[in-house]
Motif scaffolding. Structure first.
Motif, PDB file in Angstrom:
ATOM      1  N   GLU A 134       0.880  -1.402  -0.020  1.00 31.22           N
ATOM      2  CA  GLU A 134       0.034   0.245  -0.008  1.00 31.22           C
ATOM      3  C   GLU A 134       0.855   1.220   0.009  1.00 31.22           C
ATOM      4  N   VAL A 135       2.079   1.194   0.948  1.00 31.41           N
ATOM      5  CA  VAL A 135       2.759   2.545   1.006  1.00 31.41           C
ATOM      6  C   VAL A 135       3.440   2.542  -0.233  1.00 31.41           C
ATOM      7  N   CYS A 136       3.978   1.454  -0.921  1.00 30.27           N
ATOM      8  CA  CYS A 136       4.480   1.416  -2.319  1.00 30.27           C
ATOM      9  C   CYS A 136       3.784   2.176  -3.268  1.00 30.27           C
ATOM     10  N   GLY A 137       2.552   1.664  -3.308  1.00 31.86           N
ATOM     11  CA  GLY A 137       1.663   2.164  -4.390  1.00 31.86           C
ATOM     12  C   GLY A 137       1.470   3.846  -4.111  1.00 31.86           C
ATOM     13  N   LEU A 138       1.258   4.287  -2.942  1.00 29.11           N
ATOM     14  CA  LEU A 138       1.001   5.625  -2.669  1.00 29.11           C
ATOM     15  C   LEU A 138       2.213   6.580  -2.911  1.00 29.11           C
ATOM     16  N   LEU A 139       3.561   5.816  -2.646  1.00 27.56           N
ATOM     17  CA  LEU A 139       4.566   6.740  -2.911  1.00 27.56           C
ATOM     18  C   LEU A 139       4.941   7.057  -4.382  1.00 27.56           C
ATOM     19  N   VAL A 140       4.358   5.784  -5.307  1.00 34.30           N
ATOM     20  CA  VAL A 140       4.408   5.829  -6.754  1.00 34.30           C
ATOM     21  C   VAL A 140       3.491   6.866  -7.105  1.00 34.30           C
ATOM     22  N   GLU A 141       2.458   6.922  -6.655  1.00 33.98           N
ATOM     23  CA  GLU A 141       1.468   8.281  -6.827  1.00 33.98           C
ATOM     24  C   GLU A 141       1.844   9.562  -6.538  1.00 33.98           C
ATOM     25  N   LEU A 147      -3.935   6.164   5.305  1.00 32.94           N
ATOM     26  CA  LEU A 147      -3.772   4.958   5.929  1.00 32.94           C
ATOM     27  C   LEU A 147      -4.214   4.891   7.318  1.00 32.94           C
ATOM     28  N   GLY A 148      -4.616   6.430   7.811  1.00 35.12           N
ATOM     29  CA  GLY A 148      -4.913   6.342   9.391  1.00 35.12           C
ATOM     30  C   GLY A 148      -3.713   5.869  10.213  1.00 35.12           C
ATOM     31  N   THR A 149      -2.702   6.366  10.040  1.00 35.17           N
ATOM     32  CA  THR A 149      -1.453   5.995  10.895  1.00 35.17           C
ATOM     33  C   THR A 149      -0.696   7.319  11.242  1.00 35.17           C
ATOM     34  N   THR A 195       5.618   5.904  11.566  1.00 32.04           N
ATOM     35  CA  THR A 195       5.082   4.693  11.123  1.00 32.04           C
ATOM     36  C   THR A 195       5.401   4.554   9.697  1.00 32.04           C
ATOM     37  N   ILE A 196       5.128   5.537   8.924  1.00 35.24           N
ATOM     38  CA  ILE A 196       5.287   5.642   7.458  1.00 35.24           C
ATOM     39  C   ILE A 196       6.378   5.435   6.930  1.00 35.24           C
ATOM     40  N   LYS A 197       7.332   6.355   7.725  1.00 34.90           N
ATOM     41  CA  LYS A 197       8.885   6.748   7.422  1.00 34.90           C
ATOM     42  C   LYS A 197       9.419   4.850   7.657  1.00 34.90           C
ATOM     43  N   VAL A 198       9.042   4.089   8.564  1.00 39.23           N
ATOM     44  CA  VAL A 198       9.333   2.779   8.674  1.00 39.23           C
ATOM     45  C   VAL A 198       9.140   1.909   7.458  1.00 39.23           C
ATOM     46  N   HIS A 199       8.048   2.005   7.270  1.00 40.52           N
ATOM     47  CA  HIS A 199       7.438   1.135   6.144  1.00 40.52           C
ATOM     48  C   HIS A 199       8.262   1.507   4.838  1.00 40.52           C
ATOM     49  N   LYS A 200       8.257   2.925   4.502  1.00 39.40           N
ATOM     50  CA  LYS A 200       9.081   3.481   3.546  1.00 39.40           C
ATOM     51  C   LYS A 200      10.446   3.038   3.366  1.00 39.40           C
ATOM     52  N   ALA A 201      11.252   2.928   4.463  1.00 38.67           N
ATOM     53  CA  ALA A 201      12.532   2.457   4.508  1.00 38.67           C
ATOM     54  C   ALA A 201      12.547   0.993   4.196  1.00 38.67           C
TER      55      ALA A 201
END
Length: 206
Positions: A150-157, A168-170, A174-180
């Motif tokens: 999900e994070v990957c798709g939104l980064l691409v957008e 994503l309601g977080t 947390t997103i920084k961790v997912h992105k890394a």
């Protein structure tokens, strides 16, 4: 020696033409698999890469164009160079539109033939490298967790960390961790590179 290393599938129902061509091409260093008909090729050829198909347009059982269409249906993408003893403009146009790389008329210049073969094998080399790279990228993408996808798709957008967190309601942290983790697993050094990998390998449909 051949300028490019690879296999040539030679398909021609003219025995003397096929034999002399096969001998000449072996002499310059190509690996040759030769066949007297399209049917024999379909039944007996061993798929290898890099390779190319040197294909007679006019054959009694299955024509060159018909073989091209059959190969397309089964997903075999070995590049094709057509040979023909006579001009059939509609067939030439149809063959080129379907993806044939070149069209040579008998009798042809040997240097022209070797150049066409080399270009086709080089095309298949690039095609092979891209397929291998795509496979690696798709395996990397498959290793992402559902949230990381999900994070990957939104980064691409083009969304920023804060926007993704809100979507994503977080939290931003947390997103920084997912992105890394996404960047590490996808082996991307930047978001721009991630976008390139995502689009070129059509990961939206993976």
């Amino acid at each position: 020696m051949a300028r490019v290393s690879g296999t040539v599938y030679l398909i021609d129902d003219d025995n003397s033409m096929r034999d002399s061509l096969a001998r000449m091409l072996r002499d310059v260093g190509y690996v040759i698999q030769d066949f007297e008909s399209a049917t024999s090729f379909l039944q007996n050829s061993l798929p290898v890469s890099p390779a190319m198909i040197l294909l007679d347009m006019q054959m009694p059982d299955v024509s060159g164009l018909e073989l091209m269409e059959r190969l397309e249906k089964i997903g075999r993408k070995t590049p094709i160079v057509f040979l023909s003893g006579q001009s059939h403009p509609q067939e030439i146009v149809k063959g080129l539109k379907k993806g044939a790389l070149d069209f040579l008329f008998k009798p042809f210049n040997i240097d022209e033939l070797l150049q066409a073969i080399d270009q086709a094998i080089e095309f298949d080399q690039r095609q092979l490298k891209k397929n291998l790279k795509d496979g690696e990228i798709k395996r990397n993408f498959a290793s992402l967790t559902p949230r990381e996808r999900e994070v990957c798709g939104l980064l691409v957008e083009g969304l920023m960390n804060k926007e993704i967190a809100e979507r994503l309601g977080t939290t931003d942290a947390t997103i920084k961790v997912h992105k890394a983790r996404v960047m590490e697993k996808m082996q991307a050094n930047s978001v721009q590179e991630l976008v390139k990998l995502y689009l070129e390998s059509n990961l939206a449909n993976a």
